[in-house]
Design an enzyme around this catalytic site. Sequence first.
Site, PDB file in Angstrom:
ATOM      1  CB  ALA A  62      -0.849   0.105   1.302  1.00 31.64           C
ATOM      2  N   GLY A 101       0.303  -5.167   0.309  1.00 29.45           N
ATOM      3  CA  GLY A 101      -0.855  -5.156  -0.598  1.00 29.45           C
ATOM      4  C   GLY A 101      -0.358  -5.870  -1.916  1.00 29.45           C
ATOM      5  CD  GLU A 104      -3.578  -7.881   1.641  1.00 29.75           C
ATOM      6  OE1 GLU A 104      -3.267  -6.575   1.372  1.00 29.75           O
ATOM      7  OE2 GLU A 104      -4.469  -8.302   2.113  1.00 29.75           O
ATOM      8  CD  GLU A 124       0.346  -6.151   5.072  1.00 28.99           C
ATOM      9  OE1 GLU A 124       1.123  -7.108   5.322  1.00 28.99           O
ATOM     10  OE2 GLU A 124      -0.329  -6.247   3.862  1.00 28.99           O
TER      11      GLU A 124
END
Length: 650
Positions: A62, A101, A104, A124
């Site tokens: 992210a 992310g 992910e 994270e």
Amino acid sequence: MGSVKIELRGDLARVMIDNPPVNALGQAVRQGLLQAAVDLAGRAGVKAVVLGCAGRSFVAGADIRELGKPPAEPFLPDVLAAIEAAPVPWVAAIHGTALGGGLEVAMACHGRVAGAQAKLGLPEVTLGIIPGSGGTVRLPRLVPMAEAIALVTLGKPIGAGQALAIGLIDRLTEADVIAAAEALALELVAQGAPHPTLARDLLAGAPIDWAAEEAALRKRSRGAAAPLEALAALRLAAEAPAPEAMAAERARFLRLAASPEAAALRHIFFAERAAGKGLRIDGAVPADLARVGVIGGGTMGAGIATALLLSGSAVHLIERDAAAATAARGRVADTISGSVKRGAISQQQGDAALARLSTGEDYAALADCPLVIEAVFEDMAVKRQVFERLDAVMPADAILATNTSYLDVNVLAAATRDPSRILGLHFFSPAHVMKLLEVVRGDATGSRALATGAALARRLGKVAVVAGVCDGFIGNRVMAAYRRDCEFMLEEGALPQQIDAAMEAFGFAMGIYAVQDMSGLDIAWAQRKARAATRPASERYARIADRLCEAGRLGRKTGKGWYDYAGGSARPDPDVERIILDESARAGRTRRAFSGDEIMARVLRIMQAEGRAILAEGIAESAADIDVVMVTGYGFPRHKGGPMFMAAAG
Ligand code: COA
Ligand code: NAD
């Protein structure tokens, strides 16, 4: 579409993300990816899609700058749902790092190929959050739950080899990762309709004792919430249907992203990257670090030499005599073989590192070292003599550094003809492990010396913080201030074990007294003695530490310090308590009880006051630098962001 482009190659499509520097998933990238998924779903001629990235890395996560703000549409879970539901297979082509992310995204694809050098992880928790786009739900459908727990709760990336072994990727390639991903994509096409990761069953594996996992993690996390939340999310993924687990994960993620812990960890993330910016001076060319000289091969010199050797440099180490040089070589060899035993490096790498070490007594052998770092005894006369001798033999452009803890770098610089080439490089023990490097800028230190400090930190993987000259620079000065106040608390009624317990409950790895015993009480004692003559008689001064030192209690190395180490572990010692009570009485203090909260509030107040003084005097370049020093060098809990961050947050 800006940062996301579709390239059509016959019946294969490439979706390429290009968002320098690390392809973070900012709003524009999410928008572009969603658009690509929608576009390609509607194109009849496309059989399969490869998702890759331009630049040095796959998606590194992210965009951390967006994390503290309300999320902007499209949300990543929706983007990933669109990719996962695609009518044709998507294969992630991973080079560099696939983090957070980014991983992910890769897990939502129908296949994954990584280059041999790739690193994959879900870091994270190191930012105070958990994966928020299905990471905890998809991961245990690809890898065994025990591996998923390690990846998500520790946040440490793994290499491509391990990722292949546990099932996180399908292929590893030494060759072109896009081509390998296209080959896999065609195989998946031959197998029929793409198989969404979320539609898979959880991987069967050894049963997990969730309570035991939680207890171990709680101990390890020292008060940080995110690792435990990550574990709870994984547990739900194991026990609830995927949609329920997805919704709960997202709710946890949003709650955590807005938490003070996440704000503190984001602060430190950016503070570490901003630190030392003042060292990167336009046009300044650092000294070549392929061969470095080290003088003194005790605890620090041997550690610094080890760090340099492991970075690929050759080291010439000077000691006082042949026996001391042999002992120094032994210390380096022991540390390197420890790294081999821990699996941090291979035997071959260890042997090669040691082969780059030479030792001796003759300063003339240093003449071809563009940088020399001294780590001899903390004694001004000894260090001055070292600098005078260096000045006589070293070429005019060599950079000369001191690892002094407290001494005046300007005085050392004055022992040489050209003080612009002198600086402090304050390493922390153990020097091959600790991430912090205080680069001490003397009044005359030149830009080439500073650039060399920055280059050295980069080479050794350390965070460089610039400090001006004062007693203790940034870290030791702050520590000396709160250590002094802790002794006042001892006089007023506290005991060392209570202060240590309060600091540990706050999240420090160790309390101040356990730390002193570990590193030895003598250097600070010498520093207090050196200052005694100029200390105003009116200044409050606690004598407890001096009395311990006078009694030969110098810490673990003498078996006794603030604690007694007979039997192996630290035990409170009645003799120490007697000295404390005695000093309380001598100072005329009526002893009273201290709560843990009161102790910690006082420690923080002193840290912050000293930090403000350091800033006012221009010793540190920013409050964030002080936080970086305390977090990376002094065990301040990272998830609290540092003393100055806490002061600003109120
Ligand atoms: N969001 C926003 N900016 C990021 C970023 C992210 N996820 N990751 C890195 N950056 C920025 C850094 O702030 C730095 O900016 P600067 O040059 O202005 O200081 C730049 O990208 C390069 O990062 P740096 O860490 O200096 O490069 P590196 O090559 O040493 O490391 C990474 C690259 C990707 C391994 C490292 O940056 C990293 O670990 N990033 C965080 C990954 C992460 O935790 N992702 C999960 C987010 S939920
Ligand atoms: P140490 O006593 O373990 O090692 C000092 C070494 O220097 C010894 O091996 C000694 O033989 C050698 N030496 C002394 N005079 C010498 C000379 N003239 N020429 C060559 N070698 C000489 O001490 P240390 O703990 O490694 O500390 C070294 C320096 O690093 C000090 O300035 C100290 O303040 C600083 N420092 C120490 C720590 C720590 O945690 N120990 C941390 C940061 C900085």
